[in-house]
Design a protein around this motif. Structure first.
Motif, PDB file in Angstrom:
ATOM      1  N   MET A   1       0.637  -1.035  -0.356  1.00  0.00           N
ATOM      2  CA  MET A   1       0.275  -0.399  -0.194  1.00  0.00           C
ATOM      3  C   MET A   1       0.747   1.124   0.347  1.00  0.00           C
ATOM      4  SD  MET A   1      -3.269  -1.276   2.002  1.00  0.00           S
ATOM      5  CE  MET A   1      -2.591  -1.429   3.749  1.00  0.00           C
ATOM      6  N   SER A   8       3.660  -3.891   2.746  1.00  0.00           N
ATOM      7  CA  SER A   8       2.300  -3.872   2.730  1.00  0.00           C
ATOM      8  C   SER A   8       1.583  -5.340   2.662  1.00  0.00           C
ATOM      9  CB  SER A   8       0.932  -3.271   1.377  1.00  0.00           C
ATOM     10  OG  SER A   8       2.369  -3.654   0.270  1.00  0.00           O
ATOM     11  N   MET A   9       2.917  -6.498   2.330  1.00  0.00           N
ATOM     12  CA  MET A   9       2.675  -7.846   2.129  1.00  0.00           C
ATOM     13  C   MET A   9       2.819  -8.326   3.658  1.00  0.00           C
ATOM     14  SD  MET A   9       2.160  -9.210  -0.818  1.00  0.00           S
ATOM     15  CE  MET A   9       1.065  -7.442  -0.917  1.00  0.00           C
ATOM     16  N   TRP A  11       1.131  -6.809   6.363  1.00  0.00           N
ATOM     17  CA  TRP A  11       0.231  -6.584   6.735  1.00  0.00           C
ATOM     18  C   TRP A  11      -1.429  -7.323   6.418  1.00  0.00           C
ATOM     19  CZ3 TRP A  11      -4.303  -4.622   4.719  1.00  0.00           C
ATOM     20  CH2 TRP A  11      -5.073  -4.278   5.812  1.00  0.00           C
ATOM     21  N   LEU A  12      -0.615  -7.555   5.097  1.00  0.00           N
ATOM     22  CA  LEU A  12      -1.762  -8.658   4.543  1.00  0.00           C
ATOM     23  C   LEU A  12      -2.143 -10.102   5.240  1.00  0.00           C
ATOM     24  CD1 LEU A  12      -3.981  -8.919   1.927  1.00  0.00           C
ATOM     25  CD2 LEU A  12      -2.274  -9.342   0.427  1.00  0.00           C
ATOM     26  N   TRP A  15      -3.862  -9.667   8.360  1.00  0.00           N
ATOM     27  CA  TRP A  15      -4.705  -9.273   8.603  1.00  0.00           C
ATOM     28  C   TRP A  15      -5.780 -10.365   8.170  1.00  0.00           C
ATOM     29  CZ3 TRP A  15      -7.648  -6.828  11.640  1.00  0.00           C
ATOM     30  CH2 TRP A  15      -7.038  -6.068  12.446  1.00  0.00           C
ATOM     31  N   VAL A  16      -5.218 -11.225   6.897  1.00  0.00           N
ATOM     32  CA  VAL A  16      -5.830 -12.037   5.936  1.00  0.00           C
ATOM     33  C   VAL A  16      -6.126 -13.434   6.906  1.00  0.00           C
ATOM     34  CG1 VAL A  16      -6.192 -11.401   3.088  1.00  0.00           C
ATOM     35  CG2 VAL A  16      -4.077 -12.603   4.608  1.00  0.00           C
ATOM     36  N   LEU A  19      -8.109 -12.998  10.553  1.00  0.00           N
ATOM     37  CA  LEU A  19      -9.420 -13.527  10.290  1.00  0.00           C
ATOM     38  C   LEU A  19     -10.472 -14.074   9.992  1.00  0.00           C
ATOM     39  CD1 LEU A  19      -9.887  -9.877   7.634  1.00  0.00           C
ATOM     40  CD2 LEU A  19     -11.149  -9.874  10.010  1.00  0.00           C
ATOM     41  N   LEU A 158      -9.561 -19.489   0.464  1.00  0.00           N
ATOM     42  CA  LEU A 158      -9.164 -18.295  -0.263  1.00  0.00           C
ATOM     43  C   LEU A 158      -8.575 -17.545   0.503  1.00  0.00           C
ATOM     44  CD1 LEU A 158     -11.798 -17.651  -2.935  1.00  0.00           C
ATOM     45  CD2 LEU A 158      -9.980 -18.097  -3.479  1.00  0.00           C
ATOM     46  N   PHE A 159      -9.302 -17.040   1.525  1.00  0.00           N
ATOM     47  CA  PHE A 159      -7.329 -15.947   2.395  1.00  0.00           C
ATOM     48  C   PHE A 159      -6.820 -16.864   2.874  1.00  0.00           C
ATOM     49  CE2 PHE A 159     -10.812 -12.026   4.263  1.00  0.00           C
ATOM     50  CZ  PHE A 159     -10.814 -12.114   2.796  1.00  0.00           C
ATOM     51  N   LEU A 161      -4.759 -18.816   1.028  1.00  0.00           N
ATOM     52  CA  LEU A 161      -4.533 -18.664   0.131  1.00  0.00           C
ATOM     53  C   LEU A 161      -3.349 -17.553  -0.205  1.00  0.00           C
ATOM     54  CD1 LEU A 161      -3.336 -20.699  -2.926  1.00  0.00           C
ATOM     55  CD2 LEU A 161      -5.183 -19.662  -3.835  1.00  0.00           C
ATOM     56  N   ILE A 162      -4.046 -16.548   0.213  1.00  0.00           N
ATOM     57  CA  ILE A 162      -3.187 -15.337   0.474  1.00  0.00           C
ATOM     58  C   ILE A 162      -2.294 -15.336   1.096  1.00  0.00           C
ATOM     59  CG2 ILE A 162      -3.991 -13.124   0.221  1.00  0.00           C
ATOM     60  CD1 ILE A 162      -4.788 -14.443  -2.082  1.00  0.00           C
ATOM     61  N   ILE A 165       0.562 -17.058   0.251  1.00  0.00           N
ATOM     62  CA  ILE A 165       1.575 -16.568  -0.866  1.00  0.00           C
ATOM     63  C   ILE A 165       2.494 -15.139  -0.255  1.00  0.00           C
ATOM     64  CG2 ILE A 165       1.222 -15.065  -2.739  1.00  0.00           C
ATOM     65  CD1 ILE A 165      -0.404 -17.173  -3.355  1.00  0.00           C
ATOM     66  N   SER A 166       1.130 -14.417   1.107  1.00  0.00           N
ATOM     67  CA  SER A 166       2.512 -13.414   0.795  1.00  0.00           C
ATOM     68  C   SER A 166       2.910 -14.123   2.354  1.00  0.00           C
ATOM     69  CB  SER A 166       0.597 -12.272   2.126  1.00  0.00           C
ATOM     70  OG  SER A 166      -0.147 -13.134   2.564  1.00  0.00           O
TER      71      SER A 166
ATOM     72  N   GLU B  17      -9.815   3.208   3.024  1.00  0.00           N
ATOM     73  CA  GLU B  17      -8.825   2.812   2.170  1.00  0.00           C
ATOM     74  C   GLU B  17      -8.835   1.351   1.621  1.00  0.00           C
ATOM     75  OE1 GLU B  17      -5.369   5.206   0.770  1.00  0.00           O
ATOM     76  OE2 GLU B  17      -5.078   2.734  -0.172  1.00  0.00           O
ATOM     77  N   ARG B  21      -9.799  -1.563  -0.085  1.00  0.00           N
ATOM     78  CA  ARG B  21      -8.693  -2.520  -0.809  1.00  0.00           C
ATOM     79  C   ARG B  21      -9.704  -3.974  -0.343  1.00  0.00           C
ATOM     80  NH1 ARG B  21      -3.095  -0.353  -2.123  1.00  0.00           N
ATOM     81  NH2 ARG B  21      -3.029   1.491  -2.047  1.00  0.00           N
ATOM     82  N   PHE B  22      -9.949  -4.321   0.319  1.00  0.00           N
ATOM     83  CA  PHE B  22     -10.565  -5.612   1.037  1.00  0.00           C
ATOM     84  C   PHE B  22     -12.087  -5.765  -0.078  1.00  0.00           C
ATOM     85  CE2 PHE B  22      -8.360  -6.373   5.337  1.00  0.00           C
ATOM     86  CZ  PHE B  22      -8.387  -7.852   4.895  1.00  0.00           C
ATOM     87  N   TYR B  63      -6.761 -15.476  -9.379  1.00  0.00           N
ATOM     88  CA  TYR B  63      -7.870 -14.356  -7.770  1.00  0.00           C
ATOM     89  C   TYR B  63      -6.870 -14.590  -6.801  1.00  0.00           C
ATOM     90  CZ  TYR B  63     -10.474 -13.675  -3.877  1.00  0.00           C
ATOM     91  OH  TYR B  63     -10.599 -13.335  -2.365  1.00  0.00           O
ATOM     92  N   ILE B  68      -3.492 -10.002  -4.299  1.00  0.00           N
ATOM     93  CA  ILE B  68      -1.613  -9.169  -3.870  1.00  0.00           C
ATOM     94  C   ILE B  68      -1.775  -8.083  -4.782  1.00  0.00           C
ATOM     95  CG2 ILE B  68       0.743  -9.810  -4.215  1.00  0.00           C
ATOM     96  CD1 ILE B  68      -0.342 -11.948  -2.260  1.00  0.00           C
ATOM     97  N   PHE B  71      -2.981  -5.379  -2.738  1.00  0.00           N
ATOM     98  CA  PHE B  71      -2.503  -5.089  -1.644  1.00  0.00           C
ATOM     99  C   PHE B  71      -0.850  -4.646  -2.022  1.00  0.00           C
ATOM    100  CE2 PHE B  71      -6.194  -6.416   0.482  1.00  0.00           C
ATOM    101  CZ  PHE B  71      -6.667  -5.797   0.709  1.00  0.00           C
ATOM    102  N   GLY B  72      -0.645  -5.361  -3.142  1.00  0.00           N
ATOM    103  CA  GLY B  72       0.374  -4.898  -3.312  1.00  0.00           C
ATOM    104  C   GLY B  72       1.244  -3.008  -3.700  1.00  0.00           C
ATOM    105  N   CYS B  73       0.261  -2.820  -4.732  1.00  0.00           N
ATOM    106  CA  CYS B  73      -0.442  -1.640  -5.636  1.00  0.00           C
ATOM    107  C   CYS B  73       0.279  -0.353  -4.670  1.00  0.00           C
ATOM    108  CB  CYS B  73      -1.088  -1.838  -6.764  1.00  0.00           C
ATOM    109  SG  CYS B  73      -0.551  -0.373  -7.973  1.00  0.00           S
ATOM    110  N   ARG B  74       0.852   0.291  -5.294  1.00  0.00           N
ATOM    111  CA  ARG B  74       1.033   1.774  -3.477  1.00  0.00           C
ATOM    112  C   ARG B  74       0.143   2.171  -3.992  1.00  0.00           C
ATOM    113  NH1 ARG B  74       6.506   4.324  -2.259  1.00  0.00           N
ATOM    114  NH2 ARG B  74       7.719   2.787  -2.062  1.00  0.00           N
TER     115      ARG B  74
END
Lengths: 527, 101
Positions: A1, A8-9, A11-12, A15-16, A19, A158-159, A161-162, A165-166, B17, B21-22, B63, B68, B71-74
């Motif tokens: 972000m 940001s990864m 962070w992702l 959170w994913v 949750l 799906l979450f 999987l994300i 990867i992150s 934001e 994004r989610f 997907y 990714i 969330f990866g894009c600034r």
């Protein structure tokens, strides 16, 4: 972000992962148990404990005897179905469904479990869900419609999987982390435990998550099928050619050409033992015989199968005998997920990797709560969010193993003649889990964890004892008679108990206990 | 130094934001997957059942990539406009090949 990609990864990932972590823990936990689904079912059904090892050389004989029995008890059935005994399920299962009554789509179904050699009904056969409970729980959850449950499970997956990867992205030093475990260093140790359990079984985690989605893909993505197939009916007909009904002729069937069909099957199936036999409209001359092979070690989930005319014994159709590349890919993915192809050693590997997955999710969830707590300033009271997270962590991570143990206790202790006995077993599971979660909402500190670990150690440790008192076998007799599945079950229970004892000891050690000023003062006084 | 009001405002904007994004990742990702795998099922040069199975087994990859990326894009603007553009292109191509949704 707004920060770097790496940040940001991270962070992702947090959170994913968080949750859906409790739901994922349940899915992973039940899924791991279902790798031993048939073994659990065997344990849960003492009536089958003494059945001898079934030799597939007896198959011809068993099929013929089963057909004779069907002809006696249900000559006018809609269909007959024989599930042959396998290495993992020693009993013979005979099922038939009656012709549907006016206005009904399906007729009443009957099933009976028999000794495959004598074809006598098994005495004291108890009503139980056995391993199937965990298998269903793993994607159908419970107390809700299967479709709703599957959508929820798909979303969580799906979450997952994300998160995986992150997680790989943020692990820049994947191999260095693998060999790093700093014991007794508080939060650092939890992070290391999280990393080790994730990285060691990473290929498994990615495989199981991806293929898990593939098993439900026709529900998750129905649109691609609509592009080239007129409706689901044509799609089903093309995927499962056996579904096309062969019309009844109205003429009675004088002689079932079973021998011819079996001869053809055994010369063409390459020594694969039979897994299932289905005879539809057995009284009619338009009847068909379907023979399904046991795919055994093949990476294929739908077994190769042959369909014959019951009147002439001629081969009518085959299904899955030769596969295209796409069918291999799709079926292979599902086979990898279910692990039905696995021999005992590989199944153990699946099981251990599944446990690593549970550990990965559990350590991640615990670490999150610890971080939040660490951020609290000296006098701050923890907020509702943090307390909820801590309670759900305790209730799920410690509650599910205890609930599983209670499910097994219910299997052994509930009276045999109890009505809807299998549902009561399930109730025992959910009540235990509920009690743990409620207690955790009330208190979820170190003492509560210590107490839960002790409770778990006791219930798992006593499980082999209760088994010994309520059935004929015990750990020693299983060992002497070479009943390895039952021996393994008791051994796992003891292993789990020891694991929880170790945990309780760790939690109870003064070194790790938080030293509040008051306690410190007390210690100084006593010193 | 920014005033307290200003930082508060920024924090709310940041939260909005993240939520957006989610939303984009979950639904945008799903529809990109739907469109891309529908397109594959429609155009892969094999039998229709094989094309469908290939499309379904590979679809999940889309997907993951989209999620990714979101969330990866600034730049949030890039994500928002990029997603709309991607969906339009995919939908256009699908209908061009005679598909429908």
């Amino acid at each position: 972000m707004r920060e770097s990609f790496f940040r940001s990864m991270t962070w992702l990932h947090t959170w994913v992962g968080l949750l859906v972590c409790w739901l994922l823990f349940l899915i992973f936990f039940a899924g791991t148990a279902s790798f031993f689904r048939h073994e659990i079912s065997l344990w849960a059904q003492p009536a089958t404990h003494h059945l001898p090892h079934y030799e597939s050389a007896q198959q011809n004989e068993t099929v013929k005897k089963s057909i004779e029995r069907f002809q006696e008890i249900a000559p006018n059935a809609e269909s007959w179905r024989i599930e042959m005994p396998t290495e993992r399920r020693p009993s013979l299962l005979l099922m038939y469904s009656e012709k549907p009554a006016e206005g009904e789509r399906r007729g009443k179904r009957h099933s009976e479990y028999l000794d495959p050699v004598t074809l006598e009904a098994l005495p004291e056969f108890r009503e139980t869900k056995g391993g199937n409970f965990f298998y269903r729980l793993h994607f159908d959850l419970h107390y809700m419609s299967a479709i709703t449950a599957r959508w929820i499970v798909c979303f969580a997956t799906l979450f997952m999987l994300i998160a995986l990867i992150s997680g790989v992205v943020i692990h820049k030093r994947i191999f260095k982390d693998l060999f790093q475990f700093r014991n007794g260093k508080g939060l650092r140790s939890w992070l290391d435990a999280h990393n080790v359990s994730s990285v060691v079984a990473l290929p498994f985690h990615i495989m199981i998550t991806y293929t898990g989605l593939v098993t439900l893909i026709f529900m998750l993505l129905p649109q691609p099928a609509e592009q080239r197939f007129e409706d689901t009916k044509t799609l089903r007909a093309e995927r499962y050619p056996f579904l096309a009904e062969i019309p009844e002729t109205g003429q009675p069937l004088t002689d079932l050409a079973l021998n011819k069909a079996l001869d053809h099957y055994f010369t063409n199936s390459g020594d694969a033992p039979l897994r299932r036999i289905v005879i539809s409209s057995p009284g009619d001359s338009g009847a068909t015989i379907k023979l399904y092979a046991n795919a055994q070690r093949a990476v294929q989930d739908d077994p190769p199968s042959w369909m014959y005319s019951a009147a002439s014994g001629e081969l009518l159709k085959t299904h899955n005998v030769t596969l295209s590349g796409a069918e291999n890919l799709y079926g292979g993915m599902i086979a990898l997920h279910t692990g039905r192809l696995a021999e005992p050693l590989l199944r153990w590997l699946y099981f251990i990797a599944g446990l690593a997955g549970c550990a990965m999710i559990a350590t991640g969830a615990v670490m999150w709560a610890k971080r939040l707590r660490q951020k609290l300033k000296g006098g701050d009271k923890p907020g509702v969010g943090l307390r909820l997270v801590e309670s759900l962590n305790l209730g799920t991570i410690m509650g599910l193993p205890a609930a599983t143990a209670m499910f097994f206790y219910a299997n052994r202790l509930l009276p045999m003649e109890l009505s809807s006995r299998a549902d009561k077993e399930v109730l025992a599971f959910f009540v235990t889990w509920g009690v743990f979660t409620l207690a955790a909402l009330f208190k979820s500190n170190r003492l509560a964890w210590l107490l839960s670990a002790k409770v778990n150690a006791i219930v798992w440790g006593l499980l082999p004892v209760v088994n010994m008192l309520t059935t004929e076998g015990n750990l020693v007799s299983y060992f002497i008679n070479g009943q390895w599945v039952l021996f393994g079950f008791d051994a796992i229970a003891i292993g789990i108990a020891i694991g929880f004892l170790v945990q309780a000891k760790k939690l109870g050690s003064t070194k790790a206990a938080p030293t509040t000023p008051r306690r410190q003062a007390k210690r100084e006084v006593t010193a | 130094m920014p005033s307290r009001d200003n930082t508060n405002h920024k924090a709310i904007l940041y939260k909005a934001e993240v939520l957006a994004r989610f939303f984009i990742a979950i639904f945008g990702g799903y529809y990109v997957t739907v469109l891309a795998s529908s397109l594959l099922a429609l155009t892969l040069p094999t039998t229709r059942l094989d094309a469908l199975l290939y499309a379904l087994t590979t679809g999940i990859v889309f997907y993951a990539i989209v999620f990714i990326w979101v969330f990866g894009c600034r730049s949030f603007k890039k994500v928002f406009l990029g997603m709309i553009g991607l969906l339009c292109i995919l939908y256009g191509t699908l209908t061009h090949f005679g598909g429908s949704l």
